[in-house]
Design a protein around this motif. Sequence first.
Motif, mmCIF file in Angstrom:
data_model
loop_
_atom_site.group_PDB
_atom_site.id
_atom_site.type_symbol
_atom_site.label_atom_id
_atom_site.label_comp_id
_atom_site.label_asym_id
_atom_site.label_seq_id
_atom_site.Cartn_x
_atom_site.Cartn_y
_atom_site.Cartn_z
ATOM 1 N N LEU A 65 0.853 -1.180 0.000
ATOM 2 C CA LEU A 65 0.000 0.000 0.000
ATOM 3 C C LEU A 65 0.895 1.238 0.000
ATOM 4 O O LEU A 65 1.804 1.366 0.829
ATOM 5 C CB LEU A 65 -0.908 0.022 1.238
ATOM 6 C CG LEU A 65 -1.925 1.152 1.286
ATOM 7 C CD1 LEU A 65 -2.971 1.017 0.167
ATOM 8 C CD2 LEU A 65 -2.623 1.195 2.643
ATOM 9 N N PHE A 66 0.654 2.103 -0.983
ATOM 10 C CA PHE A 66 1.386 3.353 -1.109
ATOM 11 C C PHE A 66 0.439 4.506 -0.802
ATOM 12 O O PHE A 66 -0.693 4.507 -1.273
ATOM 13 C CB PHE A 66 1.922 3.524 -2.534
ATOM 14 C CG PHE A 66 2.993 2.530 -2.894
ATOM 15 C CD1 PHE A 66 4.330 2.870 -2.774
ATOM 16 C CD2 PHE A 66 2.663 1.268 -3.368
ATOM 17 C CE1 PHE A 66 5.328 1.963 -3.114
ATOM 18 C CE2 PHE A 66 3.654 0.355 -3.713
ATOM 19 C CZ PHE A 66 4.989 0.697 -3.587
ATOM 20 N N LYS A 67 0.920 5.453 -0.017
ATOM 21 C CA LYS A 67 0.149 6.673 0.268
ATOM 22 C C LYS A 67 1.013 7.850 -0.151
ATOM 23 O O LYS A 67 2.130 8.008 0.357
ATOM 24 C CB LYS A 67 -0.208 6.765 1.747
ATOM 25 C CG LYS A 67 -0.994 8.037 2.077
ATOM 26 C CD LYS A 67 -1.492 8.014 3.501
ATOM 27 C CE LYS A 67 -2.211 9.280 3.879
ATOM 28 N NZ LYS A 67 -3.419 9.550 3.156
ATOM 29 N N GLY A 68 0.505 8.633 -1.081
ATOM 30 C CA GLY A 68 1.252 9.790 -1.563
ATOM 31 C C GLY A 68 2.624 9.418 -2.111
ATOM 32 O O GLY A 68 3.574 10.159 -1.942
ATOM 33 N N GLY A 69 2.719 8.249 -2.725
ATOM 34 C CA GLY A 69 3.976 7.810 -3.324
ATOM 35 C C GLY A 69 4.910 7.082 -2.378
ATOM 36 O O GLY A 69 5.948 6.583 -2.788
ATOM 37 N N LYS A 70 4.566 6.998 -1.096
ATOM 38 C CA LYS A 70 5.424 6.334 -0.121
ATOM 39 C C LYS A 70 4.821 4.989 0.295
ATOM 40 O O LYS A 70 3.621 4.886 0.545
ATOM 41 C CB LYS A 70 5.584 7.195 1.127
ATOM 42 C CG LYS A 70 6.213 8.552 0.838
ATOM 43 C CD LYS A 70 7.106 8.962 1.964
ATOM 44 C CE LYS A 70 7.781 10.290 1.817
ATOM 45 N NZ LYS A 70 8.073 10.797 0.527
ATOM 46 N N LEU A 71 5.676 3.984 0.389
ATOM 47 C CA LEU A 71 5.252 2.658 0.838
ATOM 48 C C LEU A 71 4.931 2.724 2.326
ATOM 49 O O LEU A 71 5.784 3.104 3.131
ATOM 50 C CB LEU A 71 6.370 1.643 0.577
ATOM 51 C CG LEU A 71 6.113 0.210 1.037
ATOM 52 C CD1 LEU A 71 4.919 -0.389 0.310
ATOM 53 C CD2 LEU A 71 7.355 -0.643 0.799
ATOM 54 N N VAL A 72 3.682 2.388 2.685
ATOM 55 C CA VAL A 72 3.275 2.477 4.090
ATOM 56 C C VAL A 72 2.918 1.116 4.694
ATOM 57 O O VAL A 72 2.794 0.989 5.911
ATOM 58 C CB VAL A 72 2.079 3.459 4.282
ATOM 59 C CG1 VAL A 72 2.513 4.886 3.967
ATOM 60 C CG2 VAL A 72 0.878 3.054 3.444
ATOM 61 N N TRP A 73 2.762 0.090 3.848
ATOM 62 C CA TRP A 73 2.364 -1.235 4.339
ATOM 63 C C TRP A 73 2.690 -2.266 3.277
ATOM 64 O O TRP A 73 2.584 -1.980 2.082
ATOM 65 C CB TRP A 73 0.853 -1.231 4.630
ATOM 66 C CG TRP A 73 0.292 -2.536 5.076
ATOM 67 C CD1 TRP A 73 0.229 -3.012 6.357
ATOM 68 C CD2 TRP A 73 -0.315 -3.552 4.254
ATOM 69 N NE1 TRP A 73 -0.378 -4.252 6.364
ATOM 70 C CE2 TRP A 73 -0.718 -4.594 5.079
ATOM 71 C CE3 TRP A 73 -0.538 -3.659 2.883
ATOM 72 C CZ2 TRP A 73 -1.343 -5.745 4.600
ATOM 73 C CZ3 TRP A 73 -1.153 -4.798 2.395
ATOM 74 C CH2 TRP A 73 -1.557 -5.823 3.248
ATOM 75 N N ARG A 74 3.105 -3.462 3.703
ATOM 76 C CA ARG A 74 3.310 -4.563 2.762
ATOM 77 C C ARG A 74 3.088 -5.886 3.468
ATOM 78 O O ARG A 74 3.302 -5.992 4.677
ATOM 79 C CB ARG A 74 4.683 -4.501 2.100
ATOM 80 C CG ARG A 74 5.828 -5.007 2.922
ATOM 81 C CD ARG A 74 7.148 -4.891 2.186
ATOM 82 N NE ARG A 74 7.378 -6.006 1.297
ATOM 83 C CZ ARG A 74 8.260 -6.023 0.307
ATOM 84 N NH1 ARG A 74 9.009 -4.972 0.068
ATOM 85 N NH2 ARG A 74 8.421 -7.069 -0.458
ATOM 86 N N GLN A 75 2.646 -6.870 2.689
ATOM 87 C CA GLN A 75 2.411 -8.209 3.226
ATOM 88 C C GLN A 75 2.471 -9.203 2.082
ATOM 89 O O GLN A 75 1.981 -8.926 0.986
ATOM 90 C CB GLN A 75 1.049 -8.275 3.920
ATOM 91 C CG GLN A 75 0.736 -9.653 4.485
ATOM 92 C CD GLN A 75 -0.546 -9.670 5.280
ATOM 93 O OE1 GLN A 75 -0.796 -8.766 6.064
ATOM 94 N NE2 GLN A 75 -1.356 -10.683 5.078
ATOM 95 N N SER A 76 3.033 -10.362 2.351
ATOM 96 C CA SER A 76 3.050 -11.433 1.360
ATOM 97 C C SER A 76 2.008 -12.471 1.744
ATOM 98 O O SER A 76 1.738 -12.691 2.925
ATOM 99 C CB SER A 76 4.429 -12.088 1.301
ATOM 100 O OG SER A 76 5.373 -11.168 0.809
ATOM 101 N N GLY A 77 1.422 -13.093 0.727
ATOM 102 C CA GLY A 77 0.429 -14.132 0.958
ATOM 103 C C GLY A 77 -0.987 -13.639 0.740
ATOM 104 O O GLY A 77 -1.231 -12.441 0.587
#
Length: 97
Positions: free
Chosen positions: A71-83
């Motif tokens: 999840l990107f907010k305003g061009g910045k990565l703010v969350w990630r998850q695999s699966g």
Amino acid sequence: MASFSEIVSKSDLVLVDFFAEWCGPCKTMAPILKELKSRVGDKATILKMDVDKNPHTASQYQVQGVPTLMLFKGGKLVWRQSGVTSAQQLQTVIDQY
């Protein structure tokens, strides 16, 4: 068509699904993302990124396995998850931003 970086930087919230055609769990995510889109509407853009067709982008974000959601907010990565993740879990994450 806009590039990945243009979409991510110009949209407020972008959920990116890094996937591969050959990946079983990735196929499971397709209807989940469709349900999510109906829940969040225009609040977030959902972008699918095929890692086999876009190896540079996958490498840039250090995608080791698929599906990987970011999840990107305003061009910045703010969350990630695999699966595989449920639409409810994804909506909760989006609602936090």
